[in-house]
Design a protein around this motif. Structure first.
Motif, PDB file in Angstrom:
ATOM      1  N   ASP A 195      55.583  -1.078  27.991  1.00  0.00           N
ATOM      2  CA  ASP A 195      55.921  -2.288  28.731  1.00  0.00           C
ATOM      3  C   ASP A 195      57.205  -2.877  28.166  1.00  0.00           C
ATOM      4  OD1 ASP A 195      55.640  -4.575  30.518  1.00  0.00           O
ATOM      5  OD2 ASP A 195      53.503  -4.107  30.525  1.00  0.00           O
ATOM      6  N   VAL A 196      57.736  -3.862  28.864  1.00  0.00           N
ATOM      7  CA  VAL A 196      58.926  -4.542  28.373  1.00  0.00           C
ATOM      8  C   VAL A 196      58.520  -5.794  27.616  1.00  0.00           C
ATOM      9  CG1 VAL A 196      60.621  -3.658  30.012  1.00  0.00           C
ATOM     10  CG2 VAL A 196      59.180  -5.602  30.659  1.00  0.00           C
ATOM     11  N   VAL A 197      59.287  -6.134  26.593  1.00  0.00           N
ATOM     12  CA  VAL A 197      59.036  -7.335  25.805  1.00  0.00           C
ATOM     13  C   VAL A 197      60.334  -8.126  25.680  1.00  0.00           C
ATOM     14  CG1 VAL A 197      57.127  -6.344  24.502  1.00  0.00           C
ATOM     15  CG2 VAL A 197      59.462  -6.100  23.639  1.00  0.00           C
ATOM     16  N   GLN A 198      60.173  -9.416  25.504  1.00  0.00           N
ATOM     17  CA  GLN A 198      61.319 -10.320  25.405  1.00  0.00           C
ATOM     18  C   GLN A 198      61.793 -10.389  23.958  1.00  0.00           C
ATOM     19  OE1 GLN A 198      60.446 -14.215  26.917  1.00  0.00           O
ATOM     20  NE2 GLN A 198      62.408 -15.080  26.289  1.00  0.00           N
ATOM     21  N   THR A 199      63.094 -10.229  23.748  1.00  0.00           N
ATOM     22  CA  THR A 199      63.656 -10.243  22.396  1.00  0.00           C
ATOM     23  C   THR A 199      64.523 -11.464  22.128  1.00  0.00           C
ATOM     24  OG1 THR A 199      65.527  -8.912  23.173  1.00  0.00           O
ATOM     25  CG2 THR A 199      63.643  -7.727  22.235  1.00  0.00           C
ATOM     26  N   ALA A 200      64.868 -12.205  23.175  1.00  0.00           N
ATOM     27  CA  ALA A 200      65.713 -13.399  23.045  1.00  0.00           C
ATOM     28  C   ALA A 200      65.435 -14.294  24.240  1.00  0.00           C
ATOM     29  CB  ALA A 200      67.190 -13.014  22.992  1.00  0.00           C
ATOM     30  N   PRO A 242      59.200  -1.416  19.503  1.00  0.00           N
ATOM     31  CA  PRO A 242      60.309  -1.452  20.465  1.00  0.00           C
ATOM     32  C   PRO A 242      61.056  -0.120  20.490  1.00  0.00           C
ATOM     33  CG  PRO A 242      60.311  -3.394  19.059  1.00  0.00           C
ATOM     34  CD  PRO A 242      59.350  -2.429  18.445  1.00  0.00           C
ATOM     35  N   LYS A 243      61.544   0.248  21.664  1.00  0.00           N
ATOM     36  CA  LYS A 243      62.330   1.466  21.812  1.00  0.00           C
ATOM     37  C   LYS A 243      63.808   1.082  21.759  1.00  0.00           C
ATOM     38  CE  LYS A 243      61.167   4.541  24.754  1.00  0.00           C
ATOM     39  NZ  LYS A 243      60.840   5.266  26.002  1.00  0.00           N
ATOM     40  N   ASP A 247      67.930   0.270  25.984  1.00  0.00           N
ATOM     41  CA  ASP A 247      69.004  -0.506  26.607  1.00  0.00           C
ATOM     42  C   ASP A 247      69.783   0.313  27.624  1.00  0.00           C
ATOM     43  OD1 ASP A 247      69.973   1.045  24.393  1.00  0.00           O
ATOM     44  OD2 ASP A 247      71.860  -0.073  24.496  1.00  0.00           O
ATOM     45  N   ARG A 248      69.787   1.630  27.484  1.00  0.00           N
ATOM     46  CA  ARG A 248      70.572   2.474  28.402  1.00  0.00           C
ATOM     47  C   ARG A 248      70.033   2.449  29.823  1.00  0.00           C
ATOM     48  NH1 ARG A 248      68.431   8.238  27.771  1.00  0.00           N
ATOM     49  NH2 ARG A 248      66.499   7.950  26.601  1.00  0.00           N
ATOM     50  N   PHE A 249      68.726   2.170  29.983  1.00  0.00           N
ATOM     51  CA  PHE A 249      68.230   2.035  31.353  1.00  0.00           C
ATOM     52  C   PHE A 249      67.870   0.593  31.702  1.00  0.00           C
ATOM     53  CE2 PHE A 249      64.524   3.610  28.853  1.00  0.00           C
ATOM     54  CZ  PHE A 249      63.619   2.588  29.043  1.00  0.00           C
ATOM     55  N   VAL A 250      67.455  -0.205  30.728  1.00  0.00           N
ATOM     56  CA  VAL A 250      67.097  -1.593  31.014  1.00  0.00           C
ATOM     57  C   VAL A 250      68.283  -2.377  31.561  1.00  0.00           C
ATOM     58  CG1 VAL A 250      66.399  -3.771  29.956  1.00  0.00           C
ATOM     59  CG2 VAL A 250      65.170  -1.681  29.394  1.00  0.00           C
ATOM     60  N   ARG A 251      69.474  -2.104  31.044  1.00  0.00           N
ATOM     61  CA  ARG A 251      70.636  -2.876  31.479  1.00  0.00           C
ATOM     62  C   ARG A 251      70.984  -2.649  32.945  1.00  0.00           C
ATOM     63  NH1 ARG A 251      73.718   0.527  27.775  1.00  0.00           N
ATOM     64  NH2 ARG A 251      73.894  -1.334  26.486  1.00  0.00           N
ATOM     65  N   GLU A 252      70.414  -1.613  33.550  1.00  0.00           N
ATOM     66  CA  GLU A 252      70.697  -1.310  34.950  1.00  0.00           C
ATOM     67  C   GLU A 252      69.751  -2.036  35.912  1.00  0.00           C
ATOM     68  OE1 GLU A 252      73.278   0.429  35.752  1.00  0.00           O
ATOM     69  OE2 GLU A 252      73.771   1.014  33.694  1.00  0.00           O
ATOM     70  N   TRP A 253      68.806  -2.796  35.399  1.00  0.00           N
ATOM     71  CA  TRP A 253      67.794  -3.396  36.262  1.00  0.00           C
ATOM     72  C   TRP A 253      68.276  -4.636  37.003  1.00  0.00           C
ATOM     73  CZ3 TRP A 253      62.690  -3.270  32.910  1.00  0.00           C
ATOM     74  CH2 TRP A 253      62.308  -1.932  32.737  1.00  0.00           C
ATOM     75  N   ASP A 254      69.422  -5.154  36.663  1.00  0.00           N
ATOM     76  CA  ASP A 254      69.920  -6.368  37.314  1.00  0.00           C
ATOM     77  C   ASP A 254      71.415  -6.218  37.528  1.00  0.00           C
ATOM     78  OD1 ASP A 254      70.943  -9.108  37.708  1.00  0.00           O
ATOM     79  OD2 ASP A 254      68.908  -9.737  37.200  1.00  0.00           O
ATOM     80  N   ASP A 255      71.855  -6.445  38.756  1.00  0.00           N
ATOM     81  CA  ASP A 255      73.274  -6.307  39.076  1.00  0.00           C
ATOM     82  C   ASP A 255      74.116  -7.462  38.557  1.00  0.00           C
ATOM     83  OD1 ASP A 255      72.779  -3.929  40.437  1.00  0.00           O
ATOM     84  OD2 ASP A 255      72.492  -4.942  42.362  1.00  0.00           O
ATOM     85  N   ASP A 256      73.474  -8.585  38.245  1.00  0.00           N
ATOM     86  CA  ASP A 256      74.226  -9.792  37.890  1.00  0.00           C
ATOM     87  C   ASP A 256      74.300 -10.061  36.395  1.00  0.00           C
ATOM     88  OD1 ASP A 256      74.610 -10.354  40.618  1.00  0.00           O
ATOM     89  OD2 ASP A 256      72.649 -11.336  40.725  1.00  0.00           O
ATOM     90  N   ARG A 257      73.436  -9.419  35.612  1.00  0.00           N
ATOM     91  CA  ARG A 257      73.426  -9.678  34.173  1.00  0.00           C
ATOM     92  C   ARG A 257      72.920  -8.456  33.432  1.00  0.00           C
ATOM     93  NH1 ARG A 257      69.435 -12.744  36.511  1.00  0.00           N
ATOM     94  NH2 ARG A 257      70.669 -14.645  36.405  1.00  0.00           N
ATOM     95  N   ASP A 258      73.236  -8.382  32.147  1.00  0.00           N
ATOM     96  CA  ASP A 258      72.752  -7.298  31.299  1.00  0.00           C
ATOM     97  C   ASP A 258      71.444  -7.746  30.667  1.00  0.00           C
ATOM     98  OD1 ASP A 258      72.230  -5.299  29.514  1.00  0.00           O
ATOM     99  OD2 ASP A 258      74.107  -5.464  28.404  1.00  0.00           O
ATOM    100  N   VAL A 259      70.324  -7.338  31.252  1.00  0.00           N
ATOM    101  CA  VAL A 259      69.033  -7.824  30.762  1.00  0.00           C
ATOM    102  C   VAL A 259      68.650  -7.209  29.423  1.00  0.00           C
ATOM    103  CG1 VAL A 259      68.216  -8.316  33.093  1.00  0.00           C
ATOM    104  CG2 VAL A 259      67.687  -6.114  32.050  1.00  0.00           C
ATOM    105  N   SER A 260      69.370  -6.168  28.990  1.00  0.00           N
ATOM    106  CA  SER A 260      69.079  -5.598  27.673  1.00  0.00           C
ATOM    107  C   SER A 260      69.444  -6.573  26.550  1.00  0.00           C
ATOM    108  CB  SER A 260      69.821  -4.275  27.475  1.00  0.00           C
ATOM    109  OG  SER A 260      71.223  -4.474  27.362  1.00  0.00           O
ATOM    110  N   GLU A 261      70.159  -7.645  26.889  1.00  0.00           N
ATOM    111  CA  GLU A 261      70.471  -8.664  25.883  1.00  0.00           C
ATOM    112  C   GLU A 261      69.243  -9.479  25.502  1.00  0.00           C
ATOM    113  OE1 GLU A 261      73.601 -10.969  27.544  1.00  0.00           O
ATOM    114  OE2 GLU A 261      75.147  -9.413  27.255  1.00  0.00           O
ATOM    115  N   PHE A 262      68.202  -9.450  26.356  1.00  0.00           N
ATOM    116  CA  PHE A 262      66.995 -10.212  26.027  1.00  0.00           C
ATOM    117  C   PHE A 262      65.711  -9.464  26.354  1.00  0.00           C
ATOM    118  CE2 PHE A 262      68.615 -11.475  30.203  1.00  0.00           C
ATOM    119  CZ  PHE A 262      67.512 -11.323  31.034  1.00  0.00           C
TER     120      PHE A 262
END
Length: 278
Positions: A195-200, A242-243, A247-262
């Motif tokens: 699953d995904v977890v929040q880091t920030a 955490p994996k 970030d290499r695939f999570v950052r692609e989930w939103d066109d407006d922001r890099d969600v791998s930052e959090f």
């Protein structure tokens, strides 16, 4: 147990509605993707490819991908719960949010004819699709049930292992999910989920954005909260990893922001205590 919308800014019923609509569209080929790397990864009209590549990024081997026939692999998820579960022949497995059945069919091969696999999904279109895929894969030991993971249509102490792939974050009541998981597990049974977890902290507006909720972003909890919820539900040996490369695939989930930052994908395991004689 009250439903509050948990970590999102939506009420529970609205959250269920936006999630159900998103995955109904994916099941029927009308959606623009769920927890996946691009809009084409869920396009089941192509023979090979974006979905396969996405699954490889999540940690599935080429052999695992090739084992499943039909369009069960929609390129959804954020990890590979099969790698955590260590399934054995004869076990009963429950897949929370089973979608089109990809993880169910992989699990069915591991538990063999003496085992069985139960998939639960709240989207009728996904359940129908999974049942069609079960016939195509000749998976007689797989049954797929319509239901919510907060209210599992499964008897007490029925299963040995619970798996799930990027679904618990979609629930408006994660505490209830884990209590239900504990209820249906046999003593000594185990839980193994990706699953995904929040880091920030999330940017303003994300938690109340329906698209972010349905695409596995807004509902992510912090690791310490998930671990506490599991402990409160009666689990022991709770571990979250955490994996770092997600970030290499999570950052692609939103066109407006890099969600791998959090946001990061994580492997989460736990065990229901054995019954001890006093």
């Amino acid at each position: 147990m009250p439903e509050t919308g948990d970590t999102t800014g939506l009420d529970a019923e609205t959250q269920r509605q936006v999630v159900r609509e998103r995955y109904a569209d994916i099941a029927t080929g009308d959606g623009d993707g769920g927890c996946c790397t691009d809009d084409s990864c869920c396009d089941d009209s192509s023979v090979s490819t974006p979905a396969d590549e996405t699954a490889r990024q999540y940690g599935y081997s080429a052999d695992e991908i090739d084992r499943v026939d039909g369009d069960a692999n929609l390129g959804l998820g954020c990890g590979n719960p099969q790698a955590l579960a260590a399934l054995s022949p004869g076990e009963t497995v429950l897949d929370l949010g089973s979608g089109a059945g990809f993880d169910c069919f992989l699990a069915a091969r591991e538990v063999g004819e003496t085992g069985d696999v139960i998939g639960v999904d709240m989207t009728p279109e996904m359940v129908e699709k999974a049942r069609e895929n079960a016939r195509e894969n000749d998976a007689g030991n797989v049954s797929v049930r319509l239901g919510e993971i907060e209210h599992l249509p499964v008897a007490d102490e029925r299963v040995d292992v619970i798996i799930s792939n990027c679904v618990v974050n979609l629930s408006p009541n994660k505490a209830q999910v884990f209590h239900e998981a504990n209820r249906v597990l046999r003593p000594g049974g185990r839980l193994a989920i990706s699953d995904v977890v929040q880091t920030a902290p999330m940017p303003e507006g994300v938690e109340a954005d329906p698209d972010s909720v349905a695409s596995c972003v807004a509902g992510a909890s912090r690791i310490d909260r998930l671990e506490q919820l599991l402990t409160d539900a009666g689990f022991e040996a709770v571990e979250s990893t955490p994996k770092s490369d997600s970030d290499r695939f999570v950052r692609e989930w939103d066109d407006d922001r890099d969600v791998s930052e959090f946001l990061v994908s994580a492997s989460i395991t736990a065990r229901k205590p054995e019954v001890t004689d006093e």
